[in-house]
Structures are given as C-alpha cells and as structure tokens.
Design a protein around this motif. Structure first.
Motif, PDB file in Angstrom:
ATOM      1  N   LEU A 276       5.122 -11.742   4.438  1.00  0.00           N
ATOM      2  CA  LEU A 276       6.453 -11.611   3.843  1.00  0.00           C
ATOM      3  C   LEU A 276       7.121 -10.299   4.267  1.00  0.00           C
ATOM      4  O   LEU A 276       8.322 -10.279   4.552  1.00  0.00           O
ATOM      5  CB  LEU A 276       6.359 -11.698   2.323  1.00  0.00           C
ATOM      6  N   GLN A 277       6.342  -9.225   4.353  1.00  0.00           N
ATOM      7  CA  GLN A 277       6.895  -7.948   4.785  1.00  0.00           C
ATOM      8  C   GLN A 277       7.380  -8.038   6.227  1.00  0.00           C
ATOM      9  O   GLN A 277       8.448  -7.529   6.566  1.00  0.00           O
ATOM     10  CB  GLN A 277       5.853  -6.833   4.641  1.00  0.00           C
ATOM     11  N   CYS A 278       6.639  -8.722   7.085  1.00  0.00           N
ATOM     12  CA  CYS A 278       7.052  -8.931   8.474  1.00  0.00           C
ATOM     13  C   CYS A 278       8.377  -9.672   8.526  1.00  0.00           C
ATOM     14  O   CYS A 278       9.288  -9.284   9.260  1.00  0.00           O
ATOM     15  CB  CYS A 278       5.975  -9.707   9.228  1.00  0.00           C
ATOM     16  N   ARG A 279       8.500 -10.728   7.740  1.00  0.00           N
ATOM     17  CA  ARG A 279       9.743 -11.508   7.732  1.00  0.00           C
ATOM     18  C   ARG A 279      10.925 -10.672   7.257  1.00  0.00           C
ATOM     19  O   ARG A 279      12.008 -10.764   7.811  1.00  0.00           O
ATOM     20  CB  ARG A 279       9.583 -12.757   6.861  1.00  0.00           C
ATOM     21  N   MET A 280      10.694  -9.843   6.253  1.00  0.00           N
ATOM     22  CA  MET A 280      11.786  -8.999   5.753  1.00  0.00           C
ATOM     23  C   MET A 280      12.156  -7.937   6.790  1.00  0.00           C
ATOM     24  O   MET A 280      13.336  -7.681   7.017  1.00  0.00           O
ATOM     25  CB  MET A 280      11.397  -8.339   4.433  1.00  0.00           C
ATOM     26  N   ASP A 281      11.157  -7.336   7.427  1.00  0.00           N
ATOM     27  CA  ASP A 281      11.408  -6.296   8.430  1.00  0.00           C
ATOM     28  C   ASP A 281      12.202  -6.823   9.617  1.00  0.00           C
ATOM     29  O   ASP A 281      12.959  -6.089  10.235  1.00  0.00           O
ATOM     30  CB  ASP A 281      10.095  -5.688   8.927  1.00  0.00           C
ATOM     31  N   ARG A 282      12.015  -8.096   9.944  1.00  0.00           N
ATOM     32  CA  ARG A 282      12.691  -8.694  11.100  1.00  0.00           C
ATOM     33  C   ARG A 282      13.904  -9.523  10.694  1.00  0.00           C
ATOM     34  O   ARG A 282      14.415 -10.311  11.468  1.00  0.00           O
ATOM     35  CB  ARG A 282      11.695  -9.517  11.890  1.00  0.00           C
ATOM     36  N   GLN A 283      14.333  -9.352   9.459  1.00  0.00           N
ATOM     37  CA  GLN A 283      15.518 -10.007   8.913  1.00  0.00           C
ATOM     38  C   GLN A 283      15.446 -11.532   8.990  1.00  0.00           C
ATOM     39  O   GLN A 283      16.436 -12.213   9.236  1.00  0.00           O
ATOM     40  CB  GLN A 283      16.777  -9.475   9.584  1.00  0.00           C
ATOM     41  N   LEU A 284      14.235 -12.063   8.778  1.00  0.00           N
ATOM     42  CA  LEU A 284      14.048 -13.508   8.719  1.00  0.00           C
ATOM     43  C   LEU A 284      14.108 -14.001   7.275  1.00  0.00           C
ATOM     44  O   LEU A 284      14.014 -15.197   7.023  1.00  0.00           O
ATOM     45  CB  LEU A 284      12.716 -13.901   9.364  1.00  0.00           C
ATOM     46  N   MET A 285      14.227 -13.067   6.362  1.00  0.00           N
ATOM     47  CA  MET A 285      14.470 -13.389   4.963  1.00  0.00           C
ATOM     48  C   MET A 285      15.093 -12.156   4.321  1.00  0.00           C
ATOM     49  O   MET A 285      15.030 -11.065   4.874  1.00  0.00           O
ATOM     50  CB  MET A 285      13.189 -13.803   4.232  1.00  0.00           C
ATOM     51  N   ALA A 286      15.721 -12.353   3.189  1.00  0.00           N
ATOM     52  CA  ALA A 286      16.383 -11.238   2.504  1.00  0.00           C
ATOM     53  C   ALA A 286      15.344 -10.216   2.058  1.00  0.00           C
ATOM     54  O   ALA A 286      14.254 -10.577   1.613  1.00  0.00           O
ATOM     55  CB  ALA A 286      17.154 -11.757   1.300  1.00  0.00           C
ATOM     56  N   LYS A 287      15.691  -8.940   2.201  1.00  0.00           N
ATOM     57  CA  LYS A 287      14.800  -7.882   1.728  1.00  0.00           C
ATOM     58  C   LYS A 287      14.787  -7.893   0.210  1.00  0.00           C
ATOM     59  O   LYS A 287      15.823  -7.954  -0.431  1.00  0.00           O
ATOM     60  CB  LYS A 287      15.273  -6.525   2.227  1.00  0.00           C
ATOM     61  N   GLU A 288      13.581  -7.898  -0.339  1.00  0.00           N
ATOM     62  CA  GLU A 288      13.390  -7.883  -1.782  1.00  0.00           C
ATOM     63  C   GLU A 288      12.207  -6.981  -2.065  1.00  0.00           C
ATOM     64  O   GLU A 288      11.287  -6.896  -1.254  1.00  0.00           O
ATOM     65  CB  GLU A 288      13.047  -9.284  -2.306  1.00  0.00           C
ATOM     66  N   PRO A 289      12.197  -6.329  -3.213  1.00  0.00           N
ATOM     67  CA  PRO A 289      10.994  -5.579  -3.581  1.00  0.00           C
ATOM     68  C   PRO A 289       9.827  -6.569  -3.711  1.00  0.00           C
ATOM     69  O   PRO A 289       9.998  -7.666  -4.247  1.00  0.00           O
ATOM     70  CB  PRO A 289      11.335  -4.967  -4.931  1.00  0.00           C
ATOM     71  N   LEU A 290       8.671  -6.172  -3.228  1.00  0.00           N
ATOM     72  CA  LEU A 290       7.522  -7.070  -3.291  1.00  0.00           C
ATOM     73  C   LEU A 290       7.157  -7.432  -4.732  1.00  0.00           C
ATOM     74  O   LEU A 290       6.598  -8.499  -4.975  1.00  0.00           O
ATOM     75  CB  LEU A 290       6.325  -6.461  -2.560  1.00  0.00           C
ATOM     76  N   GLU A 291       7.512  -6.572  -5.674  1.00  0.00           N
ATOM     77  CA  GLU A 291       7.257  -6.877  -7.085  1.00  0.00           C
ATOM     78  C   GLU A 291       8.012  -8.136  -7.509  1.00  0.00           C
ATOM     79  O   GLU A 291       7.525  -8.919  -8.310  1.00  0.00           O
ATOM     80  CB  GLU A 291       7.666  -5.707  -7.983  1.00  0.00           C
ATOM     81  N   LYS A 292       9.200  -8.342  -6.958  1.00  0.00           N
ATOM     82  CA  LYS A 292       9.984  -9.540  -7.293  1.00  0.00           C
ATOM     83  C   LYS A 292       9.391 -10.797  -6.675  1.00  0.00           C
ATOM     84  O   LYS A 292       9.724 -11.908  -7.072  1.00  0.00           O
ATOM     85  CB  LYS A 292      11.430  -9.381  -6.814  1.00  0.00           C
ATOM     86  N   LEU A 293       8.529 -10.609  -5.684  1.00  0.00           N
ATOM     87  CA  LEU A 293       7.899 -11.747  -5.020  1.00  0.00           C
ATOM     88  C   LEU A 293       6.496 -12.013  -5.564  1.00  0.00           C
ATOM     89  O   LEU A 293       5.741 -12.792  -4.992  1.00  0.00           O
ATOM     90  CB  LEU A 293       7.851 -11.501  -3.504  1.00  0.00           C
ATOM     91  N   GLY A 294       6.151 -11.332  -6.664  1.00  0.00           N
ATOM     92  CA  GLY A 294       4.875 -11.598  -7.317  1.00  0.00           C
ATOM     93  C   GLY A 294       3.777 -10.621  -6.987  1.00  0.00           C
ATOM     94  O   GLY A 294       2.629 -10.824  -7.380  1.00  0.00           O
ATOM     95  N   PHE A 295       4.076  -9.538  -6.283  1.00  0.00           N
ATOM     96  CA  PHE A 295       3.070  -8.540  -5.938  1.00  0.00           C
ATOM     97  C   PHE A 295       3.285  -7.310  -6.803  1.00  0.00           C
ATOM     98  O   PHE A 295       4.372  -6.746  -6.831  1.00  0.00           O
ATOM     99  CB  PHE A 295       3.169  -8.155  -4.460  1.00  0.00           C
ATOM    100  N   ARG A 296       2.240  -6.905  -7.517  1.00  0.00           N
ATOM    101  CA  ARG A 296       2.318  -5.712  -8.361  1.00  0.00           C
ATOM    102  C   ARG A 296       1.357  -4.669  -7.823  1.00  0.00           C
ATOM    103  O   ARG A 296       0.281  -4.995  -7.348  1.00  0.00           O
ATOM    104  CB  ARG A 296       1.937  -6.048  -9.806  1.00  0.00           C
ATOM    105  N   ASP A 297       1.720  -3.391  -7.919  1.00  0.00           N
ATOM    106  CA  ASP A 297       0.836  -2.305  -7.474  1.00  0.00           C
ATOM    107  C   ASP A 297      -0.471  -2.366  -8.239  1.00  0.00           C
ATOM    108  O   ASP A 297      -0.490  -2.585  -9.440  1.00  0.00           O
ATOM    109  CB  ASP A 297       1.495  -0.943  -7.706  1.00  0.00           C
ATOM    110  N   GLY A 298      -1.563  -2.165  -7.536  1.00  0.00           N
ATOM    111  CA  GLY A 298      -2.872  -2.157  -8.175  1.00  0.00           C
ATOM    112  C   GLY A 298      -3.486  -3.533  -8.281  1.00  0.00           C
ATOM    113  O   GLY A 298      -4.653  -3.701  -7.995  1.00  0.00           O
ATOM    114  N   ALA A 299      -2.722  -4.526  -8.677  1.00  0.00           N
ATOM    115  CA  ALA A 299      -3.269  -5.875  -8.848  1.00  0.00           C
ATOM    116  C   ALA A 299      -3.688  -6.465  -7.507  1.00  0.00           C
ATOM    117  O   ALA A 299      -4.652  -7.197  -7.423  1.00  0.00           O
ATOM    118  CB  ALA A 299      -2.248  -6.788  -9.516  1.00  0.00           C
TER     119      ALA A 299
END
Length: 93
Positions: A59-82
């Motif tokens: 997902l980070q690759c897709r966001m970096d290459r503008q293949l999807m809208a940039k969103e905080p990873l927390e909004k995509l279900g990823f939380r720090d530590g977990a």
C-alpha cells in the motif's frame, strides 16, 4: 408521453467511489511488493493478519507512486506497535 418523464435538462453525472477504485499498475511499479504479499498469503493459508507487513509495504508503494490516494496508514487499518508485535502478542512481555 415519453417527454413527460423529462423533469429538466439536468443530467446525471456519475462520479467514482471514494474508496475501492484506483488506477491499475500498468508499468508494474509495485509488482515486487504485490508478489511478496501474495506469496505470504499463500504460505499462511490466506490468513491476512499474518501478512500485515507485506500488505503495508504494498500500500505504501502504491501511495508513493500515486496509484492510490495518500492516506495515513492508521486509516487503512495499521496501528503503530500492533504491526510489529503481531497478532496475539502483548506489549512489554
């Protein structure tokens, strides 16, 4: 009688959904990340919770290459530590 259904000259303008629609990776810019994620899924009997890191990288690759809208990873279900701790593990053990 068919003109009776015309209530005005406004026409319907469809718009794409906010989520779930994104450009295809025609140039294979994130192919390696996708392959790692798919391989992880196959090795783990398609248990997606065991493949969070490859999923996050894809997902980070897709966001970096503008293949999807940039969103905080927390909004995509990823939380720090977990993500680093893995499923079922406790922090501080």
């Amino acid at each position: 009688m068919s003109t009776a259904m015309n209530f005005g000259t406004k026409s319907f303008k469809p718009r794409p959904p906010d989520k779930g629609s994104f450009p295809l990776d025609h140039f294979g810019e994130c192919k390696d990340f996708k392959e790692r994620f798919m391989k992880c899924l196959q090795q783990n009997n398609y248990e997606s919770s065991l493949c969070r890191e490859p999923s996050k990288a894809y997902l980070q690759c897709r966001m970096d290459r503008q293949l999807m809208a940039k969103e905080p990873l927390e909004k995509l279900g990823f939380r720090d530590g977990a993500d680093a701790a893995g499923p079922g593990s406790e922090v501080g053990s």
